[in-house]
Write a protein that holds these residues in place. Structure first.
Motif, PDB file in Angstrom:
ATOM      1  N   ASP A 159       0.859  -1.180   0.000  1.00  0.00           N
ATOM      2  CA  ASP A 159       0.000   0.000   0.000  1.00  0.00           C
ATOM      3  C   ASP A 159       0.899   1.235   0.000  1.00  0.00           C
ATOM      4  N   THR A 160       0.325   2.361  -0.258  1.00  0.00           N
ATOM      5  CA  THR A 160       1.075   3.611  -0.272  1.00  0.00           C
ATOM      6  C   THR A 160       0.539   4.511   0.830  1.00  0.00           C
ATOM      7  N   LEU A 161       1.472   5.145   1.536  1.00  0.00           N
ATOM      8  CA  LEU A 161       1.072   6.016   2.640  1.00  0.00           C
ATOM      9  C   LEU A 161       1.788   7.345   2.466  1.00  0.00           C
ATOM     10  N   SER A 162       1.056   8.418   2.540  1.00  0.00           N
ATOM     11  CA  SER A 162       1.709   9.722   2.391  1.00  0.00           C
ATOM     12  C   SER A 162       2.156  10.246   3.756  1.00  0.00           C
ATOM     13  N   TYR A 163       3.117  11.149   3.747  1.00  0.00           N
ATOM     14  CA  TYR A 163       3.618  11.720   4.991  1.00  0.00           C
ATOM     15  C   TYR A 163       3.896  13.196   4.814  1.00  0.00           C
ATOM     16  N   ASP A 164       3.816  13.923   5.917  1.00  0.00           N
ATOM     17  CA  ASP A 164       4.350  15.283   5.945  1.00  0.00           C
ATOM     18  C   ASP A 164       5.784  15.261   6.468  1.00  0.00           C
ATOM     19  N   ALA A 165       5.994  14.422   7.476  1.00  0.00           N
ATOM     20  CA  ALA A 165       7.362  14.223   8.006  1.00  0.00           C
ATOM     21  C   ALA A 165       7.580  12.714   8.110  1.00  0.00           C
ATOM     22  N   LEU A 166       8.774  12.277   7.700  1.00  0.00           N
ATOM     23  CA  LEU A 166       9.102  10.853   7.737  1.00  0.00           C
ATOM     24  C   LEU A 166      10.317  10.659   8.649  1.00  0.00           C
ATOM     25  N   VAL A 167      10.188   9.762   9.612  1.00  0.00           N
ATOM     26  CA  VAL A 167      11.284   9.504  10.557  1.00  0.00           C
ATOM     27  C   VAL A 167      11.725   8.051  10.379  1.00  0.00           C
ATOM     28  N   LEU A 168      12.983   7.861  10.013  1.00  0.00           N
ATOM     29  CA  LEU A 168      13.509   6.515   9.753  1.00  0.00           C
ATOM     30  C   LEU A 168      14.291   6.014  10.964  1.00  0.00           C
ATOM     31  N   THR A 169      13.765   5.020  11.628  1.00  0.00           N
ATOM     32  CA  THR A 169      14.453   4.403  12.766  1.00  0.00           C
ATOM     33  C   THR A 169      14.353   2.881  12.617  1.00  0.00           C
ATOM     34  N   PRO A 170      14.888   2.362  11.489  1.00  0.00           N
ATOM     35  CA  PRO A 170      14.700   0.931  11.209  1.00  0.00           C
ATOM     36  C   PRO A 170      15.664   0.032  11.982  1.00  0.00           C
ATOM     37  N   GLY A 171      16.677   0.626  12.628  1.00  0.00           N
ATOM     38  CA  GLY A 171      17.613  -0.185  13.405  1.00  0.00           C
ATOM     39  C   GLY A 171      18.585  -0.944  12.539  1.00  0.00           C
ATOM     40  N   ALA A 172      19.137  -1.993  13.106  1.00  0.00           N
ATOM     41  CA  ALA A 172      20.164  -2.769  12.430  1.00  0.00           C
ATOM     42  C   ALA A 172      19.830  -4.243  12.573  1.00  0.00           C
ATOM     43  N   SER A 173      20.434  -5.053  11.715  1.00  0.00           N
ATOM     44  CA  SER A 173      20.242  -6.505  11.851  1.00  0.00           C
ATOM     45  C   SER A 173      21.608  -7.156  12.045  1.00  0.00           C
ATOM     46  N   ALA A 174      21.587  -8.392  12.490  1.00  0.00           N
ATOM     47  CA  ALA A 174      22.829  -9.077  12.828  1.00  0.00           C
ATOM     48  C   ALA A 174      23.681  -9.300  11.587  1.00  0.00           C
TER      49      ALA A 174
END
Lengths: 565, 565
Positions: free
Chosen positions: B99-114
């Motif tokens: 799906d598509t979601l619009s944003y006014d502000a986008l905050v990326l905090t996806p972290g890390a993987s092993a």
């Protein structure tokens, strides 16, 4: 070069050791009135308790060991009776008689002696102070001889340590404190926690009342209080304060304030060639600028060391630090600690401030053994500088107060606390540590996102405002302020009309258990156009503030409807 | 106003909660790829150990609780696969499809993987990471199902916590670390203390060696090391590091360094309207200015919070703090903690420094239970600013590192540590606390009253200098450097001629047990015209530096004469 040091414990020994580091050839003479030098005065209560079984462990050095290690000439049993500044000599009295000793530099670190109030019966031989190794050995001997009841007059640091020591040793203990609560420098709402802990231990606390007289008896003495109550005692410890031991210095014309020697930030007195440090001197309060003696070991050691630097011309870069009065005391399973100014000091100095109350856990709440650090922080209203911090709790109290003491010394603002990168893993702290949380609350207050109200203002608030309790109904039922409206914070958005209706134009004063949920609710209330403020520290602080009175204030009435009357 | 946050753990949840505080009406959507939000990732090892019995305790919030308290729209099982910055939309994939979601502000905090190294056999189903609640529950299930032998690959923070967890749960444990010692960011001489503690617990440590392959078997797997040794395992934890989980962000054209998103001090990425924080971003090292990801919860929370401030225009006053990397880990009865730069980082950055080693007790030595805090502090050679501190000990370690972290953040010099007014009474500290003592040693070095030599230089020093051991003859006999001259520091003034004779023009390099007596001796030697330096940290640090090798270095030979050859 002869340096004469009068008094051989904290400040004096630090000056002596440091002087030797500067000059291998200087003659360094330490004159100590008592029978020991460099003893662990802070350890004395723990010999009374039995935790330090051997009193010799309190003797950190002897004249012989100091001669061997540092080439010091330490003379115990030598009291200075007079200073003759013009000729740079002192008069020294010992069992050998009076003698004169010349000096190039004179360092006065005579300390303080116990205040003796004009209390009838105080000369009973069951009364002792707790200032010397001999005092501690004598009190321990009374314990070993079967003393069963101890009375401690004065519940400051030493009084509380003495009370705990007697309790630890198995005695019944009564503590008498003239001020309104034990450990008077501690804020009322934290002192009540100590009070409860003392009672839990079985120690009886008589606060807000004076001892009127001591009636010596054959079997036991009786301490009679101002209300006529009579407290029997085999052993009585007097710990109502100290006064500088400076008659000889005052006689010599050194500037002083009520007996405390006046020094500048190099430790220099009003007379050239004479320095002074420790309990016998006036210190400058780091927060208020007030001048008073601070009887603590750390500042005394620091000042002694810097005086040696100044004598050898190395002192230009580093003044003697102003005093924060950082201190810590163990009371049963609790620790109480403080740094900087308290509310009374700030009010006295006219420094506008707000006060934050927090109850964060010492480590992650999901890790076993989590327990709260009850924290009070005073923040300047004008520039958010940190003015003082106090805490009581089972664990992690000394750590947080040390961080606050460092932050205050460094001139950090309360907001800077947000950015402190403190050591976190679940057994040690929280990702948002108690100190960080303090900064976050302070920032919200400073920037107007949070407005606080205080436990002390409960009556006025209850008379003028709607009190909104955002805890769960079950928490509410366990005890709440009569007349409060209960809407859990999670339901507040949906039930905001009820708040408008109940407030009927009045301000809304919100509260929860510790402040966290109320602060969330405050934003919802403000977002809906209401005049709101959140109770600093929540019901927990309300309980701590009112102490034993709290059960007359809170009601377990469970009907929100009825409460809304 | 719609804020979309990608990743719902530390940084993401902090940003979401803070955003709500700024704006009661904003739409805040949190998209979390995994099945949980806001879980206690730092608590995972303690579920494996059994200390946190119920995994639900690790779930701090649920989408429902976050909706109720903060009106957040949290969607678990929703992964962002693409960003379309021009149209300000993201593509979200879930079981329901894309799906598509619009944003006014986008905050990326996806972290890390092993990190998954190219190790044959790594896909064995006995191998697990320890990054999610599912990982922890799975590992605990293996323990409950009777696993007896665990191998941990990688002895960083999580590896050590995993090893301790398995040990706590009763398993035999082997730890394999490719670097020269466990917990590679810790200095060698402190890491050896952890090594010894792990061995004391019965945990086998394989350091300085790589795992070569995993041989899956029916009954158990076998981890084969580079030297051919074979370590059987029922369960294997992979913890050799992490890498940012940022493919979708890199694809969208965001500036990055080796996959870590580049942000400025407001958390802004290279594309307007997009912020980022946490393990997936580049941080700036507070001491060296180096740029690297820092995978720690505290800094992630702080950055997330400040990003919300910036989105709402409140961020001007407070940049995201640079990273100190403060961290702490429990290993058996010991605590290891650090803040700021270590030796390797400083050498790599070319920052001239000296290093202080101290072993002060955590509280008064005469109070029962005193134990040393082994402390290493790096001080800048030019201006004495504090560059980094590390400590290992049984008690009081986290407290001292928190004070150092505060001091570094505040920009204090090492000498300023002298003036810190820390909480002292015998159960809590010393009148001259470990932190104060660090300042005193640093000042003596900075002002030339103390010159240090280091354990690493032992061979060169032994070849060129007289080694003078100023411990007592009994201590000397228990183990000393061959060729050392033994004169107790208390006899040094009287026997200075022996030193002159033995030195025969060579420099004198003095040592004692921990450095205190050697520093006194150093002043005596300098006062007598000798070229002297004192071993930083004394024999204790020498032992820690050489670890298991030390018995080949020290001899119990008791004749000073013979040793002088």
């Amino acid at each position: 070069m002869r340096i004469v040091i009068v008094g051989g414990v904290a400040a004096g020994m630090s000056a002596a050791a440091r002087a030797r580091r500067h000059d291998e050839s200087a003659e360094i003479v330490v004159l100590e009135r008592g029978p020991e030098v460099s003893f662990a005065n802070c350890g004395l209560p723990y010999h009374v308790s039995g935790e330090i079984a051997d009193a010799d462990a309190l003797l950190l050095h002897t004249p012989a060991s100091l001669r061997a290690a540092l080439n010091l000439d330490v003379r115990c049993g030598h009291e200075v009776s007079a200073i003759e500044p013009d000729g740079r000599t002192v008069t020294v009295v010992s069992v050998a008689g009076a003698d004169t000793l010349s000096y190039d530099a004179l360092v006065l670190t005579p300390g303080a002696s116990a205040l003796r109030p004009p209390l009838p019966g105080l000369d009973s031989d069951r009364v002792s102070t707790l200032r010397t190794v001999a005092d501690a050995v004598g009190l321990r001997a009374r314990v070993d001889d079967g003393a069963r009841r101890a009375v401690v007059l004065g519940a400051g640091y030493i009084g509380l340590e003495a009370a705990e020591a007697f309790h630890h040793a198995g005695l019944e203990v009564d503590v008498v404190e003239m001020a309104a609560h034990v450990l008077p420098p501690l804020e009322r709402e934290l002192a009540h926690l100590l009070d409860a802990e003392l009672r839990r231990l079985g120690i009886r606390v008589h606060a807000g009342i004076a001892a009127e007289r001591i009636e010596p008896g054959a079997e036991e003495d009786v301490v009679v209080l101002a209300d006529g109550s009579r407290v029997p005692a085999d052993v009585i410890v007097l710990s109502v304060g100290v006064r500088p031991d400076t008659a000889f210095a005052v006689d010599a014309g050194l500037a002083h304030e009520r007996g405390a020697i006046v020094v500048d930030d190099r430790g220099r007195t009003s007379i050239p060639g004479i320095w002074a440090a420790g309990d016998a001197t006036v210190s400058v309060d780091a927060v208020t600028g007030a001048r008073r003696p601070i009887a603590l070991a750390g500042p005394a050691n620091r000042a002694g060391r810097l005086i040696a630097d100044d004598i050898f011309g190395h002192g230009a870069g580093r003044p003697i630090p102003t005093g924060l009065g950082t201190a810590v005391v163990r009371v049963g399973s609790l620790t109480a600690a403080m740094t900087g100014a308290n509310r009374a000091t700030l009010d006295g100095a006219g420094i506008a401030h707000h006060t934050l109350h927090l109850h964060p856990n010492q480590h992650a709440g999901y890790f076993p053994g989590a327990s709260p650090v009850h924290l009070i922080v005073h923040v300047a209203a004008d520039d958010s500088r940190i003015l003082g911090a106090q805490a009581v709790g089972a664990e992690g109290v000394d750590k947080r107060i040390d961080v606050f003491a460092t932050a205050i010394r460094a001139g950090l603002t309360a907001m800077d606390l947000i950015d402190l990168d403190l050591a976190y893993s679940p057994p040690y702290g929280q990702a948002k540590d108690a100190v960080n949380l303090t900064g976050m609350v302070a920032e919200n207050v400073a920037e107007g996102r949070l407005r606080l109200w205080y436990a002390a203002d409960l009556d006025a608030v209850a008379a003028s405002s709607l009190i909104l309790d955002v805890r769960t109904p079950a928490e509410f039922a366990s005890g709440h302020i009569p007349g409060a409206l209960n809407i859990a914070h999670t339901e507040l958005r949906a039930r905001i009309d009820e708040v408008h209706a109940a407030a009927a134009g009045r301000p809304v004063r919100v509260l929860c258990a510790a402040g966290v949920r109320a602060n969330i609710a405050h934003r919802i209330l403000v977002g809906n156009g209401l005049d709101s403020a959140s109770l600093s520290g929540g019901i927990q602080t309300l309980r701590h503030w009112y102490g034993a009175e709290i059960d007359r204030i809170l009601t377990p009435d469970t009907t929100t409807e009825g409460a809304r009357a």
